[in-house]
Design a protein around this motif. Structure first.
Motif, PDB file in Angstrom:
ATOM      1  N   ILE A 188      42.506  60.854  16.616  1.00 31.05           N
ATOM      2  CA  ILE A 188      42.256  61.070  18.326  1.00 31.05           C
ATOM      3  C   ILE A 188      42.914  61.726  18.914  1.00 31.05           C
ATOM      4  CG2 ILE A 188      40.954  58.853  18.629  1.00 31.05           C
ATOM      5  CD1 ILE A 188      43.764  57.905  20.737  1.00 31.05           C
ATOM      6  N   GLU A 195      37.762  59.905  12.597  1.00 28.82           N
ATOM      7  CA  GLU A 195      37.662  58.807  13.399  1.00 28.82           C
ATOM      8  C   GLU A 195      38.682  58.346  13.112  1.00 28.82           C
ATOM      9  OE1 GLU A 195      35.376  55.161  11.343  1.00 28.82           O
ATOM     10  OE2 GLU A 195      35.169  56.829   9.611  1.00 28.82           O
ATOM     11  N   ASN A 215      34.478  53.839  19.507  1.00 27.52           N
ATOM     12  CA  ASN A 215      34.441  55.040  18.905  1.00 27.52           C
ATOM     13  C   ASN A 215      32.810  54.900  19.243  1.00 27.52           C
ATOM     14  OD1 ASN A 215      33.916  57.041  17.794  1.00 27.52           O
ATOM     15  ND2 ASN A 215      34.086  56.433  15.715  1.00 27.52           N
ATOM     16  N   LYS A 244      37.910  62.332  19.043  1.00 24.63           N
ATOM     17  CA  LYS A 244      37.478  62.558  20.418  1.00 24.63           C
ATOM     18  C   LYS A 244      39.013  62.433  20.924  1.00 24.63           C
ATOM     19  CE  LYS A 244      33.617  59.526  18.894  1.00 24.63           C
ATOM     20  NZ  LYS A 244      32.236  60.675  19.663  1.00 24.63           N
ATOM     21  N   THR A 300      37.494  51.046  16.539  1.00 29.90           N
ATOM     22  CA  THR A 300      38.051  51.572  15.841  1.00 29.90           C
ATOM     23  C   THR A 300      39.294  52.142  15.449  1.00 29.90           C
ATOM     24  OG1 THR A 300      35.950  52.890  14.968  1.00 29.90           O
ATOM     25  CG2 THR A 300      37.965  53.770  14.281  1.00 29.90           C
TER      26      THR A 300
END
Length: 394
Positions: free
Chosen positions: A166, A163, A209, A191, A214
């Motif tokens: 990226i 998380e 997020n 992501k 985040t």
């Protein structure tokens, strides 16, 4: 090349199997490739693999020996990003499959870069080939899938949870490599975020997020930094050149350091001679060389037949190289009896705590044109586009 496997593949090939191959890629990734998928893999001998890897190891040795102050000269001041690293996280080397003066098939260095290529897609692609043509499984990459994923997680995630990591790109849904972004999301749990969607607070970066702001602690960077200035009115969430509390994977400065800039510094029998344009000696014949701008991508600006007048008119000669031409060998027979040429890209990861990079995978590009780029192919050609190399076991 490797008659047994080539003949078996050509016998088994059908348009239905080609459709199945592409269908598997769409199913496993969630989207269709935005680039052409070749109907065929490339089959190469064990001896040629040894040549490729030995040349690559020599190149790595030479790069490690280049003084940091020399490499720093490759980074234009306006693109310099703080908090550089000792080495890049990704390292790729392109070799053309060529023929020497005796007609023997040999690899020749074309380019190299410290920028991530299709690392996750290429694993899915190899699996799709093997699922469509089961006999290929006997010559697939020896690295177990668990170890492959471990290497990517270690280099991209580091010690962070997904998380806080990226994949960064500019308008990712518009990129031709979007299929690799989705494969990366599936494999690593991170992501993909557009540069315009990043928020900055002090030295920290954040992204949305699933409705929660985040913190971003590591950036798997897929942005070609020097392309930013060519996008009008781009509203980026931050400036790369700011001193930010974030780790780059790989640091943007390495895109410039490991590039055409170092080709004139490399010496090896499989490395064609290169010169910076402003240092091109009078005794060389311009007709034997290809003109390449130092800072370009995907073949942009390459002149296969540079004229003296064109070369003389270039003002910033230090930003160009002349590289001795190589002759790609039409070695890969299609079902119609025509032959394609190919380039092999070796895909390395370079862990932060290790002295040398690890060879993870390869990708191949096939063509029937003068340049190994699908944009230069005829629309009705076959055995062209993105592919994968299978190496025959010893």
């Amino acid at each position: 090349m490797i008659q047994e496997y080539r003949e078996q593949f050509n016998r088994e090939f059908s348009q239905e199997k080609y459709a199945k191959l592409k269908s598997i890629l769409k199913e496993k990734s969630g989207t269709e490739p935005a680039f052409r998928i070749s109907e065929s893999p490339v089959f190469l001998s064990h001896a040629l693999k040894i040549q490729l890897t030995e040349a690559a190891e020599s190149i790595i040795d030479q790069i490690k020996a280049i003084a940091p102050e020399i490499l720093r000269k490759a980074v234009p001041e306006r693109y310099n990003v703080p908090n550089d690293t000792q080495h890049p996280h990704f390292f790729t080397i392109d070799f053309g499959i060529c023929a020497d003066e005796k007609g023997t098939v040999v690899p020749r260095l074309i380019e190299l870069q410290a920028f991530p290529s299709l690392y996750t897609f290429q694993k899915v692609y190899e699996d799709a080939f093997c699922e469509t043509y089961p006999f290929l499984s006997e010559i697939r990459n020896d690295m177990p899938e668990e170890l492959y994923i471990h290497h990517l997680k270690k280099v991209i995630l580091g010690d962070e949870s997904p998380e806080h990591v990226i994949l960064l790109e500019i308008f990712p849904e518009q990129q031709k490599t979007a299929i690799d972004f989705l494969c990366t999301e599936n494999m690593l749990g991170i992501k993909t975020v557009c540069l315009t969607q990043i928020k900055k607070q002090g030295r920290k970066l954040f992204y949305d997020n699933n409705g929660k702001q985040t913190e971003i602690r590591r950036i798997y960077n897929r942005v070609i930094f020097d392309e930013l200035e060519h996008i009008p009115d781009l509203k980026a969430g931050f400036d790369f050149r700011e001193d930010l509390d974030v780790q780059w994977v790989t640091h943007p400065n390495w895109f410039f350091k490991i590039s055409k800039f170092i080709l004139p510094l490399l010496k090896h029998p499989l490395v064609p001679k290169s010169y910076f344009l402003h240092e091109f000696p009078d005794y060389e014949d311009l007709g034997n060389f290809v003109l390449k701008p130092l800072f370009s991508f995907a073949g942009s600006g390459v002149d296969l037949h540079p004229a003296a007048a064109v070369v003389e008119a270039i003002k910033d000669k230090e930003n160009y190289i002349l590289q001795r031409k190589v002759q790609y060998e039409p070695a890969f027979k299609d079902i119609n009896g025509d032959y394609s040429k190919a380039e092999i890209r070796l895909l390395y990861v370079w862990h932060e705590d290790e002295e040398r990079p690890v060879l993870l995978n390869n990708l191949a590009r096939m063509t029937k044109a003068d340049m190994v780029n699908v944009s230069f192919n005829k629309k009705d050609a076959i055995w062209i586009g993105s592919s994968h190399a299978f190496f025959i076991k010893e």
